[in-house]
Design a protein around this motif. Structure first.
Motif, PDB file in Angstrom:
ATOM      1  N   ALA A   8      -5.784  60.198  25.746  1.00 57.48           N
ATOM      2  CA  ALA A   8      -6.791  60.013  24.698  1.00 57.48           C
ATOM      3  C   ALA A   8      -7.871  61.076  24.785  1.00 57.48           C
ATOM      4  O   ALA A   8      -8.119  61.644  25.846  1.00 57.48           O
ATOM      5  CB  ALA A   8      -7.420  58.631  24.836  1.00 57.48           C
ATOM      6  N   GLY A   9      -8.506  61.313  23.651  1.00 57.91           N
ATOM      7  CA  GLY A   9      -9.603  62.274  23.604  1.00 57.91           C
ATOM      8  C   GLY A   9     -10.131  62.396  22.194  1.00 57.91           C
ATOM      9  O   GLY A   9      -9.901  61.517  21.354  1.00 57.91           O
ATOM     10  N   VAL A  10     -10.828  63.493  21.950  1.00 59.24           N
ATOM     11  CA  VAL A  10     -11.382  63.755  20.627  1.00 59.24           C
ATOM     12  C   VAL A  10     -10.664  64.986  20.075  1.00 59.24           C
ATOM     13  O   VAL A  10     -10.351  65.907  20.837  1.00 59.24           O
ATOM     14  CB  VAL A  10     -12.902  64.001  20.708  1.00 59.24           C
ATOM     15  N   GLY A  11     -10.391  64.981  18.768  1.00 59.22           N
ATOM     16  CA  GLY A  11      -9.691  66.100  18.134  1.00 59.22           C
ATOM     17  C   GLY A  11     -10.343  67.425  18.483  1.00 59.22           C
ATOM     18  O   GLY A  11     -11.551  67.562  18.336  1.00 59.22           O
ATOM     19  N   GLY A  12      -9.550  68.355  18.968  1.00 60.79           N
ATOM     20  CA  GLY A  12     -10.094  69.651  19.357  1.00 60.79           C
ATOM     21  C   GLY A  12     -10.252  69.795  20.861  1.00 60.79           C
ATOM     22  O   GLY A  12     -10.396  70.896  21.377  1.00 60.79           O
ATOM     23  N   GLN A  13     -10.219  68.658  21.615  1.00 63.71           N
ATOM     24  CA  GLN A  13     -10.388  68.724  23.075  1.00 63.71           C
ATOM     25  C   GLN A  13      -9.132  69.209  23.783  1.00 63.71           C
ATOM     26  O   GLN A  13      -9.185  69.608  24.944  1.00 63.71           O
ATOM     27  CB  GLN A  13     -10.758  67.341  23.623  1.00 63.71           C
ATOM     28  N   GLY A  14      -8.003  69.116  23.125  1.00 62.06           N
ATOM     29  CA  GLY A  14      -6.780  69.661  23.717  1.00 62.06           C
ATOM     30  C   GLY A  14      -5.979  68.690  24.567  1.00 62.06           C
ATOM     31  O   GLY A  14      -5.478  69.049  25.636  1.00 62.06           O
ATOM     32  N   ILE A  15      -5.815  67.453  24.094  1.00 64.38           N
ATOM     33  CA  ILE A  15      -5.020  66.499  24.878  1.00 64.38           C
ATOM     34  C   ILE A  15      -3.546  66.900  24.906  1.00 64.38           C
ATOM     35  O   ILE A  15      -2.805  66.497  25.786  1.00 64.38           O
ATOM     36  CB  ILE A  15      -5.152  65.043  24.360  1.00 64.38           C
ATOM     37  N   LEU A  16      -3.134  67.714  23.936  1.00 59.99           N
ATOM     38  CA  LEU A  16      -1.706  68.050  23.867  1.00 59.99           C
ATOM     39  C   LEU A  16      -1.267  68.987  24.995  1.00 59.99           C
ATOM     40  O   LEU A  16      -0.092  69.032  25.337  1.00 59.99           O
ATOM     41  CB  LEU A  16      -1.349  68.632  22.496  1.00 59.99           C
ATOM     42  N   THR A  17      -2.219  69.703  25.601  1.00 61.55           N
ATOM     43  CA  THR A  17      -1.880  70.521  26.768  1.00 61.55           C
ATOM     44  C   THR A  17      -1.364  69.619  27.882  1.00 61.55           C
ATOM     45  O   THR A  17      -0.340  69.899  28.509  1.00 61.55           O
ATOM     46  CB  THR A  17      -3.133  71.280  27.264  1.00 61.55           C
ATOM     47  N   ILE A  18      -2.090  68.533  28.124  1.00 61.24           N
ATOM     48  CA  ILE A  18      -1.684  67.583  29.169  1.00 61.24           C
ATOM     49  C   ILE A  18      -0.301  67.024  28.847  1.00 61.24           C
ATOM     50  O   ILE A  18       0.593  66.995  29.700  1.00 61.24           O
ATOM     51  CB  ILE A  18      -2.712  66.428  29.272  1.00 61.24           C
ATOM     52  N   ALA A  19      -0.134  66.601  27.584  1.00 62.53           N
ATOM     53  CA  ALA A  19       1.145  66.006  27.186  1.00 62.53           C
ATOM     54  C   ALA A  19       2.283  67.009  27.365  1.00 62.53           C
ATOM     55  O   ALA A  19       3.347  66.657  27.900  1.00 62.53           O
ATOM     56  CB  ALA A  19       1.064  65.549  25.732  1.00 62.53           C
ATOM     57  N   SER A  20       2.056  68.245  26.977  1.00 64.49           N
ATOM     58  CA  SER A  20       3.117  69.254  27.051  1.00 64.49           C
ATOM     59  C   SER A  20       3.550  69.500  28.495  1.00 64.49           C
ATOM     60  O   SER A  20       4.732  69.704  28.773  1.00 64.49           O
ATOM     61  CB  SER A  20       2.650  70.572  26.453  1.00 64.49           C
ATOM     62  N   ILE A  21       2.596  69.501  29.418  1.00 65.92           N
ATOM     63  CA  ILE A  21       2.940  69.747  30.832  1.00 65.92           C
ATOM     64  C   ILE A  21       3.785  68.587  31.377  1.00 65.92           C
ATOM     65  O   ILE A  21       4.811  68.803  32.034  1.00 65.92           O
ATOM     66  CB  ILE A  21       1.657  69.955  31.673  1.00 65.92           C
ATOM     67  N   ILE A  22       3.381  67.360  31.055  1.00 65.47           N
ATOM     68  CA  ILE A  22       4.175  66.210  31.523  1.00 65.47           C
ATOM     69  C   ILE A  22       5.565  66.241  30.888  1.00 65.47           C
ATOM     70  O   ILE A  22       6.579  66.002  31.552  1.00 65.47           O
ATOM     71  CB  ILE A  22       3.458  64.872  31.212  1.00 65.47           C
ATOM     72  N   ASP A  23       5.616  66.568  29.593  1.00 61.71           N
ATOM     73  CA  ASP A  23       6.904  66.685  28.888  1.00 61.71           C
ATOM     74  C   ASP A  23       7.844  67.649  29.612  1.00 61.71           C
ATOM     75  O   ASP A  23       9.014  67.355  29.841  1.00 61.71           O
ATOM     76  CB  ASP A  23       6.703  67.271  27.476  1.00 61.71           C
ATOM     77  N   LEU A  24       7.293  68.810  29.937  1.00 62.63           N
ATOM     78  CA  LEU A  24       8.099  69.861  30.588  1.00 62.63           C
ATOM     79  C   LEU A  24       8.655  69.365  31.917  1.00 62.63           C
ATOM     80  O   LEU A  24       9.848  69.522  32.196  1.00 62.63           O
ATOM     81  CB  LEU A  24       7.217  71.086  30.859  1.00 62.63           C
ATOM     82  N   ALA A  25       7.773  68.747  32.707  1.00 62.45           N
ATOM     83  CA  ALA A  25       8.197  68.257  34.023  1.00 62.45           C
ATOM     84  C   ALA A  25       9.287  67.202  33.868  1.00 62.45           C
ATOM     85  O   ALA A  25      10.295  67.212  34.580  1.00 62.45           O
ATOM     86  CB  ALA A  25       6.995  67.684  34.770  1.00 62.45           C
ATOM     87  N   ALA A  26       9.104  66.314  32.893  1.00 58.65           N
ATOM     88  CA  ALA A  26      10.075  65.237  32.689  1.00 58.65           C
ATOM     89  C   ALA A  26      11.418  65.808  32.233  1.00 58.65           C
ATOM     90  O   ALA A  26      12.482  65.367  32.684  1.00 58.65           O
ATOM     91  CB  ALA A  26       9.537  64.243  31.667  1.00 58.65           C
ATOM     92  N   MET A  27      11.342  66.798  31.348  1.00 53.42           N
ATOM     93  CA  MET A  27      12.579  67.385  30.841  1.00 53.42           C
ATOM     94  C   MET A  27      13.320  68.117  31.954  1.00 53.42           C
ATOM     95  O   MET A  27      14.532  68.015  32.065  1.00 53.42           O
ATOM     96  CB  MET A  27      12.281  68.326  29.680  1.00 53.42           C
TER      97      MET A  27
END
Lengths: 191, 532
Positions: A8-27
Motif C-alpha cells: 500500500a501507498g500513495v500514487g506516485g510513491q512507487g509501490i510497484l517497484t516493491i511488487a516487481s522485485i517480489i514478482d521476479l524472485a517468485a518467478m
C-alpha cells in the motif's frame, strides 16, 4: 505455501517497484504469481494498493479475499490501515512511519501510530532514516521491502538476487546501494 | 524466453504480435492503454514493422483497423468500454460488411468504475452486433484466446470482440508464449458488394450474418474455453469470464464439490447450457458486469432456479470478489477487521506544479463577478478541478461534451458559457462541437488546457500538439479571439485579464492555456539524464 501480500501507498510513491522485485524472485523460484495493480486516476496522489499473491499451487483470484492477507506492507502509515479488512487474524503490518500529508484532514501522527499498534502485530520503520544511511533517498521502498522480508515467504537471498536483476540496467552502484538499503531494513526487522 | 510475467493487457499485446498483426489502432483509455504501449515498445514490432501510433479517437482507430483488414492484413483495435460508444457506428456496420484479414477488437471494461464514468458491459455490444465475444479468465487464457480470436475472425470472416475487465488487464501472472506466426500478405479483398453497404447489398450481408449465427453457436458448443468441472449435489454455478477465478477461489478455500460450467466464448452454447441446467435445482450465475445472461436464462416469466446479480444474490454493481460469492453460495465468511475511523479518504488530485492548477486559480478569480458560475468540464486530469480546493468544474459527461454542453447552455441564455477541455480530448471529440458553435454564433468561451499530452492515462502523444491555433482558426474562430496564455503563478493577473476579456465577449472565443504536463516533463528530463 501461499502468501498474500497487500502493498500500500500513495500514487506516485512507487509501490510497484516493491511488487516487481517480489514478482521476479517468485518467478525465478518457479512459484505461481498474481499481482493486481492500480493504474489510472488514483495514481494522481490517491490511495493505491497492489494485491500480490505467490503460491506453490495455482492461484485463481487476482484479488486477495477479505481476511486472507498475511502481510500489509505499507510505505505510508495511514495507508497501512486502509486495507485492514484484508488482513488475516495472524497477519502482520509492516509500515514506514513517514507521513504523506497531501490531504487537509490528515490524522494526528501519534494517534495514528497507536492505532496501527493496536490493530495488528506490526513493525514500524523509519524508512527515510534508513534510506538516508545509504546516501540515496530513493532506496526508501527497497528498505521497506527489507523490513518486510521475513514475512514474504521467499528467502532474503532470493530477494537480493531479484534486486540485482531489477536494477541491472542502472549500474553496479545503484544495485549496491539498493542491496544496502534492503539489508538495513532486514536488520531492523530482526532487532 | 517463452515464460514472461505479463499484465493481462500485455498478454493481449504479445499474443497479437505473435499472431502476426500488421497494425494496432487505439486511443488511450484506462484500463486498455497498456496493450498499445507494449506494442509501441516491443522490438518485435520493428521488423517486420507493426504500426502502432495513437489514433485521434476510437472511431478513427476502428475504421483504420477495418481498412487494414480490407487490405488482407491482421489488425488489432483496442479501447476502453466507453470508447466503444465512440466507435459504435464503425463497429456495428463492420459486422455487416464482415472482414478480410483477421480483425480483433479488444474492449477493456471497468466494473467498479475505478477510472470511468460508468460500468457498461461490452458483451451487450457483441450480442448487438451478432459477432463472437471472447472473455478469458486469466492471463494465460488471455494470451491463447487473443491468438485464437484472429484465427476465428478469419475463419468466420467477422470481427471478434475480446472483452477483459480492469482486474485482468491490470494484473500480472506468468504467461507462456507459442510460436510466432508471420504477417499476412497484402491481398486486398476482391468481394465488392460486401464492402458497399448500399441498402441492396446491406440486406444481403445482413441475411448472411443471420445465417452465420448457427455456425457461431456451434463453435461455442465445441470451444475448449467453455467447459464443465464435475461436482456433486443439486446446486451449481455458471461462471463467465473472470467470474470463474472467484468461483474457483471459493471452491478451493471451502473445499466444495459444486459443479461448475465455465463460459468464455459467446454466443452462448445453448445445448451445453441446457444439458447442464437440466441437472440442477439452484444455479448461481456469476457474471462480471451486467446480469446479461442471467436475465436471458431467467426468461420473461422468471425461472427461479437461477440466481445472480439480478435478484440480489450477488451485488448488482461493482466488480466481483471472493467474499460476496461465498455468501451467495450460503457459506459463512470469517469476521474481518473494519477500517479504523482514523483513516481519512485520500482521493486523487492534481499534481503539485500542474498547469491546470494555475488555470483554475485564474478562472475562479475571473468568474467571481458573474451570477452563473458553471464551468462545463470534460474527461481528463482537469476533471479533478471539480474537487476542493478549486470546485471549478460543474460537469463531466463524455469526451467532448464540455464544448457542446456550453453551447446548449449559451443558447438557453447562460452567460458566460465557459468550458474547459484538454488538448487530447479536444481533438478526440471537441472540434466538431466547436464548429457547431461557430456556425451558430453561440457565445461560448472554450478553454483548451493544453499540456502537450494525454496525461490522465500516463502521457501518450496528443494528436493536436502545436496545431491548436491553426485548428481553431480553420474552424472559423476569429483570430483575435484565439488567445494564448501560460498558466503560471507569475502570470496570474495577466491570465485573469485575458479570461475576463473573453468571458465578456459575445461570440465564440478560444483560450489556449499552454504548459507542458509536469509528469511528462519529469520523464523527459530522466531520459535526457540517461542519455548524457
Amino acid at each position: 505455501m501461499q502468501k498474500n501480500i497487500i502493498i500500500a501507498g500513495v500514487g506516485g510513491q512507487g509501490i510497484l517497484t516493491i511488487a516487481s522485485i517480489i514478482d521476479l524472485a517468485a518467478m525465478n523460484l518457479g512459484l505461481h504469481v498474481k499481482q493486481a495493480e492500480v493504474h489510472g486516476m488514483s495514481q494522481r496522489g490517491g490511495a493505491v494498493e497492489s494485491h500480490l499473491r505467490i503460491s506453490t499451487e495455482e492461484i485463481y483470484s487476482d484479488l486477495i479475499p477479505l481476511g486472507k492477507a498475511d502481510l500489509i506492507l505499507s510505505i505510508e502509515p495511514m495507508e497501512s490501515l486502509r486495507y485492514l479488512p484484508f488482513l488475516s487474524p495472524e497477519g502482520v503490518i509492516v509500515t514506514s512511519t513517514e507521513l504523506y500529508e497531501n490531504i487537509r484532514n490528515y490524522p494526528d501522527k501519534t494517534e495514528l501510530l497507536n492505532e496501527i499498534r493496536e490493530s495488528a502485530s506490526c513493525l514500524l520503520i523509519e524508512a527515510e532514516k534508513l534510506a538516508a544511511e545509504t546516501g540515496n533517498a530513493k532506496t526508501y521502498n527497497v528498505a521497506m521491502l527489507g523490513a518486510a522480508a521475513p514475512h514474504i515467504g521467499i528467502e532474503a537471498t532470493e530477494l537480493e538476487k531479484a534486486i540485482a536483476t531489477y536494477f541491472a540496467g542502472k549500474g553496479e552502484k545503484i544495485i549496491e546501494t539498493n542491496l544496502n538499503a534492503f539489508r538495513l531494513g532486514l536488520d531492523n526487522a530482526q532487532k | 524466453m517463452n515464460k514472461q510475467l505479463l499484465l493481462g493487457a500485455e498478454a493481449i499485446a504479445q499474443a497479437a504480435l505473435d499472431a502476426g498483426i500488421s497494425g494496432v489502432y487505439a486511443y488511450p483509455g484506462t484500463p486498455s492503454t497498456e496493450i498499445t504501449e507494449y506494442i509501441q515498445k516491443s522490438s518485435q514490432a520493428k521488423e517486420p514493422f507493426v504500426r502502432a501510433a495513437w489514433a485521434t479517437n476510437e472511431k478513427t482507430a476502428y475504421e483504420a483497423a477495418l481498412g487494414m483488414s480490407y487490405a488482407g492484413k491482421r489488425s488489432l483495435v483496442c479501447m476502453k468500454h466507453v470508447g466503444l460508444n465512440v466507435a459504435a457506428d464503425a463497429f456495428m456496420n463492420s459486422s455487416i460488411t464482415g472482414i478480410h484479414g483477421g480483425l480483433v477488437i479488444v474492449v477493456a471494461d471497468d466494473p467498479s468504475m475505478h477510472s470511468s464514468q460508468n460500468e457498461q458491459d461490452s458483451r451487450v455490444y457483441g450480442k448487438f452486433a451478432m459477432i463472437p465475444v471472447l472473455e478469458p479468465a486469466n492471463q494465460q487464457e488471455t494470451y491463447e484466446m487473443t491468438r485464437y480470436a484472429f484465427d476465428l475472425s478469419e475463419q468466420i470472416a467477422l470481427p471478434v470482440l475480446l472483452r477483459i475487465p480492469t482486474r485482468l488487464s491490470h494484473s500480472r501472472a506468468v504467461v507462456t508464449r507459442t510460436e510466432v506466426r508471420p504477417q499476412n500478405d497484402l491481398v486486398p479483398s476482391k468481394e465488392k458488394g460486401k464492402w458497399i453497404l448500399l441498402p441492396a447489398n446491406a440486406r444481403k450481408n445482413y441475411q448472411q450474418l443471420l445465417e452465420k449465427q448457427q455456425q457461431l453457436a456451434s463453435l461455442s458448443e465445441s470451444s475448449p474455453y467453455n467447459r464443465i468441472m464435475e461436482g456433486t449435489g443439486k446446486k451449481a454455478v455458471i461462471a463467465f469470464g473472470i467470474g470463474y477465478n472467484y468461483t474457483m477461489e471459493v471452491i478451493g478455500s471451502y473445499k466444495l464439490q459444486i459443479p461448475l460450467l465455465k463460459i468464455s466464448q459467446y454466443p452462448l452454447p445453448e445445448k451445453r447450457i441446457k444439458a447442464f441446467c437440466d441437472q440442477y435445482d439452484d444455479i448461481l450465475i456469476v457474471e462480471e458486469g451486467y446480469p446479461v445472461y442471467e436475465e436471458l436464462l431467467k426468461g420473461y416469466f422468471v425461472n427461479r432456479k437461477f440466481r445472480g446479480r439480478l435478484d440480489g444474490a450477488l451485488p448488482r454493481t461493482g466488480e466481483l470478489s471472493p467474499a460476496p460469492l461465498a455468501i451467495a453460495l450460503g457459506l459463512s465468511t470469517s469476521e474481518t477487521k473494519p477500517i479504523p475511523a482514523i483513516v481519512a479518504s485520500r482521493p486523487p488530485m492534481l499534481c503539485q506544479g500542474c498547469g491546470h492548477r494555475d488555470l483554475f486559480d485564474a478562472l475562479n478569480m475571473a468568474m467571481e463577478s458573474y451570477p452563473f458560475k458553471q464551468v462545463f468540464g470534460d474527461i481528463g486530469c482537469y476533471t479533478l478541478g471539480a474537487l476542493p480546493p478549486y470546485n471549478t468544474i460543474s460537469t463531466c459527461v463524455d469526451m467532448g461534451a464540455s464544448i457542446t454542453m456550453a453551447k446548449g447552455a449559451a443558447d438557453a441564455g447562460i452567460r458566460p458559457a465557459v468550458c474547459v477541455i484538454g488538448d487530447s480530448t479536444f481533438t478526440h471529440s471537441g472540434m466538431t462541437g466547436l464548429l457547431d458553435a461557430v456556425n451558430d454564433r453561440s457565445p461560448i468561451t472554450v478553454i483548451i488546457s493544453d499540456n502537450d499530452t494525454t496525461a490522465m492515462t500516463g502521457g501518450q502523444d496528443s494528436a493536436g500538439t502545436d496545431k491548436f491555433f491553426d485548428i481553431c482558426k480553420g474552424l472559423g474562430v476569429e483570430e483575435k479571439h484565439i488567445r494564448l496564455m501560460i498558466p503560471l503563478k507569475k502570470n496570474l493577473d495577466e491570465n485573469k485579464a485575458i479570461l475576463k476579456e473573453e468571458l465578456d465577449y459575445d461570440g465564440v472565443s478560444v483560450i489556449i492555456s499552454q504548459r507542458e504536463c509536469v509528469q511528462t516533463l519529469k520523464k523527459k528530463s530522466k531520459v535526457k539524464k540517461a542519455d548524457c
